[in-house]
Write a protein that holds these residues in place. Structure first.
Motif, PDB file in Angstrom:
ATOM      1  N   LYS A  43       7.395  -2.404  10.785  1.00  0.00           N
ATOM      2  CA  LYS A  43       7.280  -3.768  10.260  1.00  0.00           C
ATOM      3  C   LYS A  43       5.851  -4.283  10.393  1.00  0.00           C
ATOM      4  O   LYS A  43       5.303  -4.886   9.458  1.00  0.00           O
ATOM      5  CB  LYS A  43       8.250  -4.682  11.016  1.00  0.00           C
ATOM      6  CG  LYS A  43       8.348  -6.097  10.472  1.00  0.00           C
ATOM      7  CD  LYS A  43       9.392  -6.885  11.260  1.00  0.00           C
ATOM      8  CE  LYS A  43       9.500  -8.312  10.753  1.00  0.00           C
ATOM      9  NZ  LYS A  43      10.498  -9.091  11.523  1.00  0.00           N
ATOM     10  N   ASP A  44       5.229  -4.048  11.555  1.00  0.00           N
ATOM     11  CA  ASP A  44       3.862  -4.518  11.783  1.00  0.00           C
ATOM     12  C   ASP A  44       2.859  -3.800  10.885  1.00  0.00           C
ATOM     13  O   ASP A  44       1.903  -4.410  10.397  1.00  0.00           O
ATOM     14  CB  ASP A  44       3.472  -4.319  13.250  1.00  0.00           C
ATOM     15  CG  ASP A  44       4.199  -5.291  14.183  1.00  0.00           C
ATOM     16  OD1 ASP A  44       4.732  -6.290  13.675  1.00  0.00           O
ATOM     17  OD2 ASP A  44       4.225  -5.052  15.399  1.00  0.00           O
ATOM     18  N   MET A  45       3.061  -2.490  10.662  1.00  0.00           N
ATOM     19  CA  MET A  45       2.169  -1.750   9.781  1.00  0.00           C
ATOM     20  C   MET A  45       2.271  -2.265   8.351  1.00  0.00           C
ATOM     21  O   MET A  45       1.267  -2.378   7.644  1.00  0.00           O
ATOM     22  CB  MET A  45       2.508  -0.255   9.810  1.00  0.00           C
ATOM     23  CG  MET A  45       2.105   0.474  11.074  1.00  0.00           C
ATOM     24  SD  MET A  45       0.325   0.387  11.455  1.00  0.00           S
ATOM     25  CE  MET A  45      -0.390   0.931   9.926  1.00  0.00           C
ATOM     26  N   LYS A  46       3.485  -2.603   7.921  1.00  0.00           N
ATOM     27  CA  LYS A  46       3.680  -3.146   6.574  1.00  0.00           C
ATOM     28  C   LYS A  46       2.987  -4.496   6.444  1.00  0.00           C
ATOM     29  O   LYS A  46       2.319  -4.778   5.439  1.00  0.00           O
ATOM     30  CB  LYS A  46       5.176  -3.285   6.296  1.00  0.00           C
ATOM     31  CG  LYS A  46       5.526  -3.767   4.889  1.00  0.00           C
ATOM     32  CD  LYS A  46       5.163  -2.729   3.853  1.00  0.00           C
ATOM     33  CE  LYS A  46       5.756  -3.055   2.486  1.00  0.00           C
ATOM     34  NZ  LYS A  46       5.306  -4.322   1.915  1.00  0.00           N
ATOM     35  N   LYS A  47       3.125  -5.332   7.465  1.00  0.00           N
ATOM     36  CA  LYS A  47       2.444  -6.636   7.454  1.00  0.00           C
ATOM     37  C   LYS A  47       0.933  -6.464   7.384  1.00  0.00           C
ATOM     38  O   LYS A  47       0.238  -7.186   6.667  1.00  0.00           O
ATOM     39  CB  LYS A  47       2.807  -7.434   8.717  1.00  0.00           C
ATOM     40  CG  LYS A  47       4.173  -8.073   8.693  1.00  0.00           C
ATOM     41  CD  LYS A  47       4.376  -8.884   9.969  1.00  0.00           C
ATOM     42  CE  LYS A  47       5.736  -9.576   9.989  1.00  0.00           C
ATOM     43  NZ  LYS A  47       5.925 -10.348  11.255  1.00  0.00           N
ATOM     44  N   SER A  48       0.428  -5.487   8.139  1.00  0.00           N
ATOM     45  CA  SER A  48      -1.013  -5.241   8.191  1.00  0.00           C
ATOM     46  C   SER A  48      -1.547  -4.805   6.826  1.00  0.00           C
ATOM     47  O   SER A  48      -2.572  -5.320   6.358  1.00  0.00           O
ATOM     48  CB  SER A  48      -1.317  -4.164   9.243  1.00  0.00           C
ATOM     49  OG  SER A  48      -2.688  -3.839   9.247  1.00  0.00           O
ATOM     50  N   THR A  49      -0.866  -3.852   6.185  1.00  0.00           N
ATOM     51  CA  THR A  49      -1.342  -3.374   4.887  1.00  0.00           C
ATOM     52  C   THR A  49      -1.197  -4.458   3.813  1.00  0.00           C
ATOM     53  O   THR A  49      -2.059  -4.585   2.942  1.00  0.00           O
ATOM     54  CB  THR A  49      -0.594  -2.102   4.447  1.00  0.00           C
ATOM     55  OG1 THR A  49       0.823  -2.327   4.503  1.00  0.00           O
ATOM     56  CG2 THR A  49      -0.943  -0.932   5.351  1.00  0.00           C
ATOM     57  N   ASP A  50      -0.134  -5.241   3.875  1.00  0.00           N
ATOM     58  CA  ASP A  50       0.031  -6.354   2.923  1.00  0.00           C
ATOM     59  C   ASP A  50      -1.112  -7.358   3.083  1.00  0.00           C
ATOM     60  O   ASP A  50      -1.648  -7.872   2.085  1.00  0.00           O
ATOM     61  CB  ASP A  50       1.371  -7.057   3.140  1.00  0.00           C
ATOM     62  CG  ASP A  50       2.557  -6.241   2.631  1.00  0.00           C
ATOM     63  OD1 ASP A  50       2.327  -5.245   1.922  1.00  0.00           O
ATOM     64  OD2 ASP A  50       3.703  -6.596   2.953  1.00  0.00           O
ATOM     65  N   ALA A  51      -1.478  -7.637   4.330  1.00  0.00           N
ATOM     66  CA  ALA A  51      -2.572  -8.579   4.596  1.00  0.00           C
ATOM     67  C   ALA A  51      -3.906  -8.014   4.107  1.00  0.00           C
ATOM     68  O   ALA A  51      -4.738  -8.747   3.563  1.00  0.00           O
ATOM     69  CB  ALA A  51      -2.644  -8.885   6.091  1.00  0.00           C
ATOM     70  N   ASP A  52      -4.109  -6.694   4.306  1.00  0.00           N
ATOM     71  CA  ASP A  52      -5.342  -6.057   3.827  1.00  0.00           C
ATOM     72  C   ASP A  52      -5.468  -6.172   2.314  1.00  0.00           C
ATOM     73  O   ASP A  52      -6.545  -6.481   1.785  1.00  0.00           O
ATOM     74  CB  ASP A  52      -5.349  -4.571   4.225  1.00  0.00           C
ATOM     75  CG  ASP A  52      -5.742  -4.359   5.668  1.00  0.00           C
ATOM     76  OD1 ASP A  52      -6.169  -5.336   6.311  1.00  0.00           O
ATOM     77  OD2 ASP A  52      -5.621  -3.224   6.158  1.00  0.00           O
ATOM     78  N   PRO A 110       6.516   8.020   7.213  1.00  0.00           N
ATOM     79  CA  PRO A 110       7.070   8.779   8.346  1.00  0.00           C
ATOM     80  C   PRO A 110       7.828   7.905   9.348  1.00  0.00           C
ATOM     81  O   PRO A 110       8.846   8.327   9.899  1.00  0.00           O
ATOM     82  CB  PRO A 110       5.824   9.400   8.991  1.00  0.00           C
ATOM     83  CG  PRO A 110       4.867   9.554   7.861  1.00  0.00           C
ATOM     84  CD  PRO A 110       5.082   8.330   7.012  1.00  0.00           C
ATOM     85  N   LEU A 111       7.332   6.681   9.588  1.00  0.00           N
ATOM     86  CA  LEU A 111       8.047   5.754  10.470  1.00  0.00           C
ATOM     87  C   LEU A 111       9.428   5.435   9.897  1.00  0.00           C
ATOM     88  O   LEU A 111      10.429   5.397  10.618  1.00  0.00           O
ATOM     89  CB  LEU A 111       7.252   4.461  10.637  1.00  0.00           C
ATOM     90  CG  LEU A 111       6.066   4.497  11.615  1.00  0.00           C
ATOM     91  CD1 LEU A 111       5.214   3.248  11.438  1.00  0.00           C
ATOM     92  CD2 LEU A 111       6.554   4.599  13.056  1.00  0.00           C
ATOM     93  N   LYS A 112       9.458   5.217   8.590  1.00  0.00           N
ATOM     94  CA  LYS A 112      10.723   4.895   7.917  1.00  0.00           C
ATOM     95  C   LYS A 112      11.704   6.062   8.014  1.00  0.00           C
ATOM     96  O   LYS A 112      12.897   5.872   8.293  1.00  0.00           O
ATOM     97  CB  LYS A 112      10.433   4.559   6.445  1.00  0.00           C
ATOM     98  CG  LYS A 112      11.626   4.051   5.670  1.00  0.00           C
ATOM     99  CD  LYS A 112      11.200   3.662   4.257  1.00  0.00           C
ATOM    100  CE  LYS A 112      12.378   3.143   3.455  1.00  0.00           C
ATOM    101  NZ  LYS A 112      11.969   2.787   2.062  1.00  0.00           N
ATOM    102  N   LYS A 113      11.201   7.280   7.810  1.00  0.00           N
ATOM    103  CA  LYS A 113      12.062   8.466   7.887  1.00  0.00           C
ATOM    104  C   LYS A 113      12.571   8.671   9.308  1.00  0.00           C
ATOM    105  O   LYS A 113      13.729   9.050   9.514  1.00  0.00           O
ATOM    106  CB  LYS A 113      11.294   9.696   7.410  1.00  0.00           C
ATOM    107  CG  LYS A 113      11.034   9.711   5.906  1.00  0.00           C
ATOM    108  CD  LYS A 113      10.190  10.906   5.499  1.00  0.00           C
ATOM    109  CE  LYS A 113       9.893  10.878   4.005  1.00  0.00           C
ATOM    110  NZ  LYS A 113       8.991  11.992   3.596  1.00  0.00           N
TER     111      LYS A 113
END
Length: 253
Positions: A43-52, A110-113
């Motif tokens: 979740k945090d990685m998704k937020k980070s890339t969306d913010a980028d 990979p996190l999702k899998k």
């Protein structure tokens, strides 16, 4: 001999040693914590890339809007500066998109899998618990018959109860043994699984910020001319704003 149905409750016999139960709870607790951490990281990685993505797209819009502003056409020096900025922002956006795509492919997916494995693991634990409850119920039933007077009918029922218990006991022991062996292996596997992802994340960041250093270094060379300090610019802006406030069209009523 009383024919009042006996109450089926907890067996008197300790069918699962406390040390085994503690080991099971400890190993499963570690996996539950790993599941929570994996979901949070995803979740945090998704937020980070969306913010980028939002940041670089906003930067491109700002430079594009400045470039289309009539003010640029009236000042060649300012036009050259904004043009250089616009080029730099578009280059930044392009490299940022490459970085985000790389992180999506090598970290988020990979996190999702990895997270997708936990439902089947939790179901295996649930099946073990259901089998354990059946085991306890049938063990208690056997114990109740063992405590009664050994008449013919009671012995027949005791034999039947033991026959019912045997496959359930074997099933539980097999499930328990498998989970106790495989849960630590699964937990240990997280290191080998995630290490390449985090290495890729670091490399993606290094490549991106190396390119940003070049881009903004080039931009600095194009716009870095001797001029006012930020403090001097702030004072100059305040002075000009004071002049504007003095105009009758913006005077307070």
């Amino acid at each position: 001999f009383s024919r009042i149905p006996f109450k089926i409750g907890q067996p008197k016999k300790q069918i699962v040693p406390k040390t085994v139960e503690r080991d099971f709870e400890r190993e499963y607790g570690k996996l539950q914590q790993l599941e929570d951490q994996t979901k949070k990281l995803q979740k945090d990685m998704k937020k980070s890339t969306d913010a980028d993505v939002a940041m670089s797209k906003s930067a491109v819009r700002i430079s594009s809007n400045l470039l289309s502003n009539p003010l640029c056409e009236q000042d060649p020096n300012f036009l050259a500066m904004v043009t250089a900025l616009d080029t730099a922002m578009k280059r930044m956006d392009s490299f940022n998109q490459e970085k985000v795509n790389q992180i999506q492919k090598t970290v988020i997916e990979p996190l999702k899998k990895f997270s997708s494995v936990f439902p089947s693991l939790n179901m295996a634990v649930k099946r073990r618990e259901q089998t354990l409850q059946d085991y306890k119920r049938l063990q208690s039933k056997v114990e109740k018959y063992e405590e009664k007077e050994k008449t013919g009918p009671i012995l027949a029922k005791l034999h039947q109860a033991r026959e019912e218990l045997r496959p359930v006991k074997e099933d539980f022991e097999a499930k328990n043994k498998q989970l106790l062996e495989e849960m630590p292996k699964f937990y240990s596997s997280r290191i080998d699984y995630f290490e390449p992802s985090f290495e890729s994340l670091i490399r993606a960041q290094v490549v991106y910020y190396t390119e940003m250093h070049k881009i903004f270094g080039d931009l600095t060379g194009q716009i870095d001319e001797p001029g006012l300090t930020d403090e001097q610019r702030e004072k100059e802006n305040e002075a000009k704003l004071s002049e504007l406030r003095a105009l009758s069209i913006v005077a307070d009523d």
